[in-house]
Scaffold this motif. Structure first.
Motif, mmCIF file in Angstrom:
data_model
loop_
_atom_site.group_PDB
_atom_site.id
_atom_site.type_symbol
_atom_site.label_atom_id
_atom_site.label_comp_id
_atom_site.label_asym_id
_atom_site.label_seq_id
_atom_site.Cartn_x
_atom_site.Cartn_y
_atom_site.Cartn_z
ATOM 1 N N GLY A 1 16.764 5.770 27.808
ATOM 2 C CA GLY A 1 15.581 5.367 28.559
ATOM 3 C C GLY A 1 15.378 3.878 28.552
ATOM 4 O O GLY A 1 16.194 3.104 28.029
ATOM 5 N N THR A 2 14.287 3.509 29.169
ATOM 6 C CA THR A 2 13.934 2.095 29.219
ATOM 7 C C THR A 2 12.437 1.966 28.942
ATOM 8 O O THR A 2 11.697 2.932 29.132
ATOM 9 C CB THR A 2 14.309 1.506 30.600
ATOM 10 O OG1 THR A 2 13.995 0.134 30.610
ATOM 11 C CG2 THR A 2 13.602 2.213 31.737
ATOM 12 N N TYR A 3 12.001 0.815 28.448
ATOM 13 C CA TYR A 3 10.587 0.678 28.085
ATOM 14 C C TYR A 3 10.086 -0.727 28.386
ATOM 15 O O TYR A 3 10.868 -1.680 28.532
ATOM 16 C CB TYR A 3 10.378 0.979 26.592
ATOM 17 C CG TYR A 3 10.955 -0.074 25.675
ATOM 18 C CD1 TYR A 3 12.258 0.035 25.199
ATOM 19 C CD2 TYR A 3 10.200 -1.197 25.295
ATOM 20 C CE1 TYR A 3 12.798 -0.944 24.378
ATOM 21 C CE2 TYR A 3 10.738 -2.179 24.471
ATOM 22 C CZ TYR A 3 12.043 -2.046 24.020
ATOM 23 O OH TYR A 3 12.575 -3.011 23.219
ATOM 24 N N VAL A 4 8.776 -0.835 28.480
ATOM 25 C CA VAL A 4 8.118 -2.130 28.582
ATOM 26 C C VAL A 4 6.840 -2.027 27.739
ATOM 27 O O VAL A 4 6.258 -0.952 27.647
ATOM 28 C CB VAL A 4 7.839 -2.495 30.058
ATOM 29 C CG1 VAL A 4 6.905 -1.511 30.721
ATOM 30 C CG2 VAL A 4 7.316 -3.907 30.196
ATOM 31 N N SER A 5 6.454 -3.128 27.085
ATOM 32 C CA SER A 5 5.319 -3.024 26.173
ATOM 33 C C SER A 5 4.530 -4.331 26.103
ATOM 34 O O SER A 5 5.024 -5.400 26.478
ATOM 35 C CB SER A 5 5.800 -2.650 24.765
ATOM 36 O OG SER A 5 6.612 -3.677 24.240
ATOM 37 N N PHE A 6 3.305 -4.200 25.609
ATOM 38 C CA PHE A 6 2.473 -5.364 25.311
ATOM 39 C C PHE A 6 2.587 -5.594 23.804
ATOM 40 O O PHE A 6 2.306 -4.702 22.996
ATOM 41 C CB PHE A 6 1.028 -5.088 25.722
ATOM 42 C CG PHE A 6 0.072 -6.127 25.231
ATOM 43 C CD1 PHE A 6 0.170 -7.450 25.680
ATOM 44 C CD2 PHE A 6 -0.912 -5.816 24.306
ATOM 45 C CE1 PHE A 6 -0.702 -8.414 25.215
ATOM 46 C CE2 PHE A 6 -1.785 -6.780 23.831
ATOM 47 C CZ PHE A 6 -1.669 -8.089 24.290
ATOM 48 N N VAL A 7 3.020 -6.795 23.432
ATOM 49 C CA VAL A 7 3.257 -7.103 22.017
ATOM 50 C C VAL A 7 2.130 -7.990 21.493
ATOM 51 O O VAL A 7 1.703 -8.933 22.173
ATOM 52 C CB VAL A 7 4.614 -7.843 21.859
ATOM 53 C CG1 VAL A 7 4.863 -8.203 20.396
ATOM 54 C CG2 VAL A 7 5.752 -6.973 22.395
ATOM 55 N N PHE A 8 1.653 -7.648 20.295
ATOM 56 C CA PHE A 8 0.626 -8.486 19.672
ATOM 57 C C PHE A 8 0.889 -8.547 18.175
ATOM 58 O O PHE A 8 1.783 -7.881 17.656
ATOM 59 C CB PHE A 8 -0.779 -7.960 19.987
ATOM 60 C CG PHE A 8 -0.999 -6.510 19.602
ATOM 61 C CD1 PHE A 8 -0.583 -5.473 20.427
ATOM 62 C CD2 PHE A 8 -1.618 -6.182 18.393
ATOM 63 C CE1 PHE A 8 -0.777 -4.147 20.071
ATOM 64 C CE2 PHE A 8 -1.819 -4.868 18.036
ATOM 65 C CZ PHE A 8 -1.391 -3.838 18.874
ATOM 66 N N GLY A 9 0.098 -9.381 17.457
ATOM 67 C CA GLY A 9 0.328 -9.599 16.027
ATOM 68 C C GLY A 9 0.564 -11.076 15.813
ATOM 69 O O GLY A 9 -0.267 -11.903 16.198
ATOM 70 N N GLU A 10 1.741 -11.400 15.276
ATOM 71 C CA GLU A 10 2.058 -12.801 15.051
ATOM 72 C C GLU A 10 2.064 -13.589 16.362
ATOM 73 O O GLU A 10 1.757 -14.764 16.411
ATOM 74 C CB GLU A 10 3.441 -12.910 14.385
ATOM 75 C CG GLU A 10 3.775 -14.300 13.927
ATOM 76 C CD GLU A 10 5.210 -14.400 13.428
ATOM 77 O OE1 GLU A 10 6.094 -13.743 14.015
ATOM 78 O OE2 GLU A 10 5.418 -15.109 12.440
ATOM 79 N N ARG A 11 2.401 -12.882 17.473
ATOM 80 C CA ARG A 11 2.419 -13.526 18.782
ATOM 81 C C ARG A 11 2.086 -12.496 19.852
ATOM 82 O O ARG A 11 2.163 -11.282 19.617
ATOM 83 C CB ARG A 11 3.802 -14.112 19.064
ATOM 84 C CG ARG A 11 4.864 -13.040 19.099
ATOM 85 C CD ARG A 11 6.221 -13.582 19.368
ATOM 86 N NE ARG A 11 6.403 -13.890 20.787
ATOM 87 C CZ ARG A 11 7.585 -14.206 21.311
ATOM 88 N NH1 ARG A 11 8.656 -14.303 20.549
ATOM 89 N NH2 ARG A 11 7.712 -14.470 22.589
ATOM 90 N N PHE A 12 1.713 -12.982 21.000
ATOM 91 C CA PHE A 12 1.526 -12.109 22.147
ATOM 92 C C PHE A 12 2.752 -12.235 23.049
ATOM 93 O O PHE A 12 3.336 -13.319 23.146
ATOM 94 C CB PHE A 12 0.271 -12.505 22.941
ATOM 95 C CG PHE A 12 -1.001 -12.213 22.200
ATOM 96 C CD1 PHE A 12 -1.487 -10.918 22.132
ATOM 97 C CD2 PHE A 12 -1.699 -13.233 21.552
ATOM 98 C CE1 PHE A 12 -2.651 -10.644 21.439
ATOM 99 C CE2 PHE A 12 -2.856 -12.964 20.868
ATOM 100 C CZ PHE A 12 -3.338 -11.670 20.796
ATOM 101 N N GLY A 13 3.112 -11.156 23.688
ATOM 102 C CA GLY A 13 4.265 -11.245 24.581
ATOM 103 C C GLY A 13 4.512 -9.927 25.295
ATOM 104 O O GLY A 13 3.766 -8.957 25.130
ATOM 105 N N VAL A 14 5.563 -9.938 26.083
ATOM 106 C CA VAL A 14 5.975 -8.715 26.795
ATOM 107 C C VAL A 14 7.287 -8.238 26.193
ATOM 108 O O VAL A 14 8.271 -8.986 26.151
ATOM 109 C CB VAL A 14 6.156 -8.992 28.304
ATOM 110 C CG1 VAL A 14 6.682 -7.732 29.009
ATOM 111 C CG2 VAL A 14 4.833 -9.429 28.922
ATOM 112 N N GLY A 15 7.267 -6.998 25.715
ATOM 113 C CA GLY A 15 8.498 -6.415 25.182
ATOM 114 C C GLY A 15 9.173 -5.586 26.256
ATOM 115 O O GLY A 15 8.506 -4.969 27.086
ATOM 116 N N TRP A 16 10.468 -5.589 26.260
ATOM 117 C CA TRP A 16 11.201 -4.769 27.238
ATOM 118 C C TRP A 16 12.586 -4.448 26.673
ATOM 119 O O TRP A 16 13.070 -5.169 25.794
ATOM 120 C CB TRP A 16 11.318 -5.487 28.584
ATOM 121 C CG TRP A 16 11.940 -6.849 28.503
ATOM 122 C CD1 TRP A 16 11.313 -8.030 28.218
ATOM 123 C CD2 TRP A 16 13.327 -7.175 28.638
ATOM 124 N NE1 TRP A 16 12.190 -9.064 28.184
ATOM 125 C CE2 TRP A 16 13.447 -8.568 28.462
ATOM 126 C CE3 TRP A 16 14.470 -6.431 28.925
ATOM 127 C CZ2 TRP A 16 14.661 -9.226 28.524
ATOM 128 C CZ3 TRP A 16 15.683 -7.092 29.014
ATOM 129 C CH2 TRP A 16 15.769 -8.475 28.812
#
Ligand SMILES: [Fe+2]
Ligand SMILES: [Fe+2]
Length: 419
Positions: free
Chosen positions: A40-55
């Motif tokens: 599969g494939t995924y996309v995510s909203f990343v937070f914590g030490e930094r904000f970003g887009v995970g994919w």
């Protein structure tokens, strides 16, 4: 030891060749799917030490601990291994290796899957970081071969958390299958063997709601039932050979196996057109039958010929003739007319085999068959009258045809029994 005659050897060769041909044309039914793979494939909203887009992408396998028969759509569950390769934005490479485990929340593959993961996560940017990966996934199936996945992930020690979603193919615990048993069945120890149906089609809901879907499913079930008849006739030819039946009967059983290959292909072609996806019938695993002495073999042969040949193939012929009459498309009419003619020949073979068994086995065979004289034709379907346009009979029409055929067959049986 007496060697088999050349006429027997030639039938044995034809039997083996037909078995090989059927296996080459149709996939063999799997007993169980113990391991299933997914990607599969995924996309995510990343937070914590930094904000970003995970994919990224993920893939893995699961060992099924529950469910997994290729003949049912029941809930599944298991344990497995998964890997994720991707990035956060474009500057951080992210990799995960984890074990996972979960199951459908209800006893059907259409229900959501809840699945947990635990493993190791790695980040690579200017430096390399390693953390502990945990995740909770909730997968929502949206076709028999795919699911939306929603997840919450935590990469402990890396201070990275994410929520996101993606697509998993064909589903973390495999794809949906269909259940179907109709037509001349394959038997094992007196029980019917349920073959599976390999049809990759979104439209194949377990309970179709409109006539198009119901008709497409019915044609696919027909294709499957026809494919199941192939090993049934090969088994019959084998038993006739072992019982020293006339070669004309053995030949007719082998001819019938060839007919059933053709029927399965024709029905699958129509089903494929109707559902807009490839319908591939499967050959069920041929069961190991309990070896019986000659007297009991003749009884079994006679009873099965009465039930499966005289009654059910007779019914199949009459239903196909009726369906051919009401089908609008010439291609469907041609297939159904051909099936009607062939099934009538198979029913005639049923009567001939029954007479052979009665002559060879005498009174015990007659008495055994007489006990089954009131058995009905086993075939029903819940379709509306509108389905007749597409070569499928309505529930009431099926019942009416079955009743007429069974009544006529019973009268013929009575005269055979009293002769
Ligand atoms: Fe058939
Ligand atoms: Fe048949």
């Amino acid at each position: 030891m007496q060697l088999p005659s050349s006429s027997i050897r030639s039938r044995v060769r034809r039997l083996a060749a037909l078995g090989a041909l059927a296996s080459a044309i149709f996939p063999q039914e799997a007993r169980a799917q113990e391991f299933v793979g997914s990607a599969g494939t995924y996309v995510s909203f990343v937070f914590g030490e930094r904000f970003g887009v995970g994919w990224g992408f993920e893939g893995g396998f699961s060992y099924l601990l529950e469910g997994g028969s290729s003949c049912d759509n029941g809930g599944r569950g298991g344990l497995g291994f998964t890997t994720q390769l991707g990035a956060i934005d474009v500057d951080t490479f992210r990799a995960v290796a984890a074990v996972h485990g979960g199951a459908n929340v209800a006893d059907t593959m259409d229900s959501p899957v809840v699945d947990g993961e635990a493993g190791v996560a790695m980040h690579v940017n200017e430096e390399i970081g390693v953390g502990i990966h945990t995740a909770l996934n909730v997968d929502i199936p949206f076709t028999p071969i795919s699911a939306w996945t929603n997840f919450i992930r935590a990469e402990w020690l890396l201070d990275e958390y994410s929520v996101g979603g993606g697509v998993v193919l064909p589903g973390r615990y495999g794809m949906s299958q269909q259940t179907c048993v109709i037509g001349r069945p394959l038997r094992a120890a007196g029980q019917l063997v349920a073959p599976g149906l390999a049809c990759v089609a979104e439209r194949f809901a377990p309970s179709p709601t409109d006539v198009d879907d119901a008709v497409a499913r019915a044609w696919a079930e027909d294709a499957q039932a026809e494919a199941a008849s192939v090993p049934a006739f090969l088994l019959l030819a084998q038993e006739l050979l072992l019982l020293g039946a006339p070669m004309s009967l053995v030949d007719a059983a082998l001819d019938a196996a060839e007919d059933e290959i053709r029927h399965a292909q024709s029905c699958a072609a129509i089903a494929s057109q109707l559902c807009g996806a490839l319908v591939v019938p499967r050959i069920p695993v041929t069961p190991r039958r309990k070896p019986l002495g000659r007297a009991d073999s003749l009884i079994r042969l006679a009873v099965e010929s009465w039930l499966d040949g005289c009654l059910n193939e007779g019914g199949a012929s009459a239903r196909a003739a009726e369906a051919a009459y009401s089908a609008e498309k010439p291609s469907m009419r041609n297939v159904l007319s051909g099936v009607a003619t062939d099934e009538a020949r198979h029913a005639k073979l049923g009567w001939e085999v029954l007479q052979f068994a009665m002559q060879a086995g005498g009174a015990p065979v007659r008495e055994a068959v007489a006990e089954y004289r009131e058995e009905p034709i086993v075939f029903s379907r819940t379709l509306e009258a509108e389905a007749a346009r597409f070569g499928q009979l309505s529930q009431s029409k099926i019942q009416a045809v079955n009743t007429v055929v069974a009544e006529a067959a019973r009268q013929e049986l009575e005269s055979l029994l009293s002769a």
